[in-house]
Scaffold this active site. Sequence first.
Site, PDB file in Angstrom:
ATOM      1  N   THR A   1      -4.626  -7.428   0.179  1.00  0.00           N
ATOM      2  CA  THR A   1      -4.975  -6.763  -0.752  1.00  0.00           C
ATOM      3  C   THR A   1      -4.179  -6.182  -2.128  1.00  0.00           C
ATOM      4  O   THR A   1      -5.139  -5.364  -3.679  1.00  0.00           O
ATOM      5  CB  THR A   1      -4.480  -4.787  -0.272  1.00  0.00           C
ATOM      6  OG1 THR A   1      -4.437  -5.004   1.010  1.00  0.00           O
ATOM      7  CG2 THR A   1      -4.873  -3.613  -0.723  1.00  0.00           C
TER       8      THR A   1
ATOM      9  N   GLU B   1       0.697  -1.245  -0.466  1.00  0.00           N
ATOM     10  CA  GLU B   1      -0.100  -0.043   0.075  1.00  0.00           C
ATOM     11  C   GLU B   1       0.571   1.429  -0.144  1.00  0.00           C
ATOM     12  O   GLU B   1       0.419   2.525  -0.727  1.00  0.00           O
ATOM     13  CB  GLU B   1      -0.851   0.116   0.954  1.00  0.00           C
ATOM     14  CG  GLU B   1      -1.826  -0.949   1.162  1.00  0.00           C
ATOM     15  CD  GLU B   1      -2.136  -2.536   2.118  1.00  0.00           C
ATOM     16  OE1 GLU B   1      -0.697  -3.110   2.337  1.00  0.00           O
ATOM     17  OE2 GLU B   1      -3.117  -2.502   2.546  1.00  0.00           O
TER      18      GLU B   1
ATOM     19  N   HIS C   1     -12.586  -9.366   5.340  1.00  0.00           N
ATOM     20  CA  HIS C   1     -11.788  -8.687   5.868  1.00  0.00           C
ATOM     21  C   HIS C   1     -12.446  -7.494   5.917  1.00  0.00           C
ATOM     22  O   HIS C   1     -13.197  -6.634   5.797  1.00  0.00           O
ATOM     23  CB  HIS C   1     -10.763  -8.236   5.030  1.00  0.00           C
ATOM     24  CG  HIS C   1      -9.572  -7.084   5.315  1.00  0.00           C
ATOM     25  ND1 HIS C   1      -8.771  -7.100   6.205  1.00  0.00           N
ATOM     26  CD2 HIS C   1     -10.033  -6.118   4.999  1.00  0.00           C
ATOM     27  CE1 HIS C   1      -8.225  -5.722   5.782  1.00  0.00           C
ATOM     28  NE2 HIS C   1      -9.742  -4.535   5.474  1.00  0.00           N
TER      29      HIS C   1
ATOM     30  N   HIS D   1     -10.106  -9.673  11.931  1.00  0.00           N
ATOM     31  CA  HIS D   1      -9.576  -8.189  12.330  1.00  0.00           C
ATOM     32  C   HIS D   1     -10.756  -7.942  13.354  1.00  0.00           C
ATOM     33  O   HIS D   1     -10.876  -6.582  13.517  1.00  0.00           O
ATOM     34  CB  HIS D   1      -9.729  -7.260  10.798  1.00  0.00           C
ATOM     35  CG  HIS D   1      -8.417  -7.687   9.823  1.00  0.00           C
ATOM     36  ND1 HIS D   1      -7.650  -9.240  10.117  1.00  0.00           N
ATOM     37  CD2 HIS D   1      -8.771  -7.409   9.105  1.00  0.00           C
ATOM     38  CE1 HIS D   1      -7.096  -9.238   8.939  1.00  0.00           C
ATOM     39  NE2 HIS D   1      -8.121  -8.613   8.190  1.00  0.00           N
TER      40      HIS D   1
ATOM     41  N   ARG E   1     -10.371   0.225   1.544  1.00  0.00           N
ATOM     42  CA  ARG E   1      -9.319  -0.378   0.357  1.00  0.00           C
ATOM     43  C   ARG E   1     -10.147  -1.850  -0.362  1.00  0.00           C
ATOM     44  O   ARG E   1     -10.207  -2.483  -1.633  1.00  0.00           O
ATOM     45  CB  ARG E   1      -8.221  -1.272   0.357  1.00  0.00           C
ATOM     46  CG  ARG E   1      -7.271  -0.314   1.425  1.00  0.00           C
ATOM     47  CD  ARG E   1      -5.853  -1.175   1.903  1.00  0.00           C
ATOM     48  NE  ARG E   1      -6.509  -1.258   3.730  1.00  0.00           N
ATOM     49  CZ  ARG E   1      -5.953  -1.952   4.024  1.00  0.00           C
ATOM     50  NH1 ARG E   1      -5.372  -2.144   3.949  1.00  0.00           N
ATOM     51  NH2 ARG E   1      -6.672  -1.834   5.781  1.00  0.00           N
TER      52      ARG E   1
ATOM     53  N   ARG F   1     -10.320  -4.699  15.751  1.00  0.00           N
ATOM     54  CA  ARG F   1      -9.117  -3.887  15.213  1.00  0.00           C
ATOM     55  C   ARG F   1      -9.384  -2.666  16.296  1.00  0.00           C
ATOM     56  O   ARG F   1      -8.861  -0.911  16.105  1.00  0.00           O
ATOM     57  CB  ARG F   1     -10.001  -3.174  13.817  1.00  0.00           C
ATOM     58  CG  ARG F   1      -8.978  -2.383  13.200  1.00  0.00           C
ATOM     59  CD  ARG F   1      -9.842  -2.511  11.712  1.00  0.00           C
ATOM     60  NE  ARG F   1      -9.741  -3.497  10.207  1.00  0.00           N
ATOM     61  CZ  ARG F   1      -8.631  -3.342  10.167  1.00  0.00           C
ATOM     62  NH1 ARG F   1      -7.261  -2.343  10.241  1.00  0.00           N
ATOM     63  NH2 ARG F   1      -8.386  -4.194   9.551  1.00  0.00           N
TER      64      ARG F   1
ATOM     65  N   TYR G   1      -9.135  -9.878  -2.259  1.00  0.00           N
ATOM     66  CA  TYR G   1      -9.704  -8.413  -2.042  1.00  0.00           C
ATOM     67  C   TYR G   1     -11.101  -7.976  -1.845  1.00  0.00           C
ATOM     68  O   TYR G   1     -11.944  -7.843  -1.613  1.00  0.00           O
ATOM     69  CB  TYR G   1      -9.035  -7.025  -1.301  1.00  0.00           C
ATOM     70  CG  TYR G   1      -8.548  -6.941  -0.198  1.00  0.00           C
ATOM     71  CD1 TYR G   1      -7.933  -8.035   1.043  1.00  0.00           C
ATOM     72  CD2 TYR G   1      -8.368  -5.759   0.334  1.00  0.00           C
ATOM     73  CE1 TYR G   1      -7.340  -6.587   2.278  1.00  0.00           C
ATOM     74  CE2 TYR G   1      -7.626  -5.120   1.593  1.00  0.00           C
ATOM     75  CZ  TYR G   1      -7.263  -6.216   2.522  1.00  0.00           C
ATOM     76  OH  TYR G   1      -6.976  -6.051   3.381  1.00  0.00           O
TER      77      TYR G   1
ATOM     78  N   ASP H   1      -2.389 -13.037  11.129  1.00  0.00           N
ATOM     79  CA  ASP H   1      -2.524 -11.896   9.651  1.00  0.00           C
ATOM     80  C   ASP H   1      -1.199 -12.081   9.888  1.00  0.00           C
ATOM     81  O   ASP H   1      -0.292 -11.032   8.997  1.00  0.00           O
ATOM     82  CB  ASP H   1      -2.998 -11.065  10.163  1.00  0.00           C
ATOM     83  CG  ASP H   1      -3.371 -10.112   9.056  1.00  0.00           C
ATOM     84  OD1 ASP H   1      -3.408 -10.510   8.049  1.00  0.00           O
ATOM     85  OD2 ASP H   1      -3.946  -8.784   8.671  1.00  0.00           O
TER      86      ASP H   1
HETATM   87 ZN    ZN Z   1      -6.858  -8.518   6.530  1.00  0.00          ZN
END
Ligand code: ZN
Length: 389
Positions: A99, A70, A195, A224, A163, A227, A130, A285
């Site tokens: 991604t 990224e 995700h 996640h 994303r 998060r 993704y 991850d």
């Molecule tokens: Zn992820």
Amino acid sequence: MLVIKNANLYSPEPQGTKDILMAAGHVLAIEDTISDQYLLPGTEVIDAKHNYVVPGFVDSLVHITGGGGEGGFNTRTPQMNLSDATSAGITTVIGALGTDATTRSLEDLLAKARALTIEGISCYCHTGSYQIPVRTITGNVRDDIILIPDFIGVGEIAIADHRSSVPQMPELARIASEARVGGMLSGKKGIVSIHVGDSTEYLQLLEEIVKYSDIPRSQFYPTHINRNIGLLNAGKHWAKDGGYIDLTTSTTEMDLQNGEPSCSEALAELLKSGVPVSQITFSSDGHASLPVFNDKAELVGLQVGKEDSLFNEVKKAVQEEGVALENALQVITSSPAAVLGLKRKGQVSLAHDADLVILDKDSLAINSVIAKSRVMIAEGEIIVRGTFE
Ligand code: ZN
């Protein structure tokens, strides 16, 4: 042949003191005592008098071919090596693209999964990507899952993230239905790994699919979930209604300072609030990119997600949060195996593969790791290395 003697066995429920005999990938016997007269000459003996013996860990999300990118091409993270997993007690890995599904491909992912399997652990992967329309090898998710043995599900598909491809309810539902039917026809779970990003939409899209279609909640595997507190609360409701939730153990100091609950804290909190432990899993991850910002919020560096965070958080849950060892172990052994439909993984029994981890009873440090009855790590030392390590 390999025999572990005097093991305090957790599978992950406590089983008492046992001797465990294994060969050629299989557990052959688990008895109170296995007499030497039944052992072939040359059988390797490990005395585990001062140890817990537990199932090999199942890591349900690792970017085995690398992730990230990224911050430009120089921020693509490297591939995972065999010993990144084995030294962390991980004997089963599920690989996925991240991604970037343009410069990274499913063909490459498949080849890497097969390489890791040849090198000694068990590795599966997800088709898809993704963004939607998802990448596949055969042209659709259903055929990929039916025809390609290594593919056990689809994902990670991004939602609630800048994303993501901002997927709409019907298109995500259609992918889930393809994965479900593909799974049914090939004897797999066809799980849909999701995700979940930073957006305050949280799990709303999944709740809508479950409400307005016939796809069961258990088809989805959102990750996640620790998060932020808002997502953790949404995950709590999702799990209490029968959904699975996955927490990510790779976090940076900056994430924790910004209020991201650690997995160990989140696990204690979820259990306290009545979420069944069978609904909760951890994944590392691993090999994702973790951005590091300075106090002006400028990107100053990147770290790579570490596989060893998986068991570190389990250890912290036991040692700092007071979670029972069998419950903490469950989130990286029998629970992910059940969610993913890996029938021979996540427990120590005659019906399961001979994947085991030997832990120090006092410190819970990883002492030895056995994958398919082969010693990969012995007394903390790497015995088997990957081809190019
Ligand atoms: Zn992820």
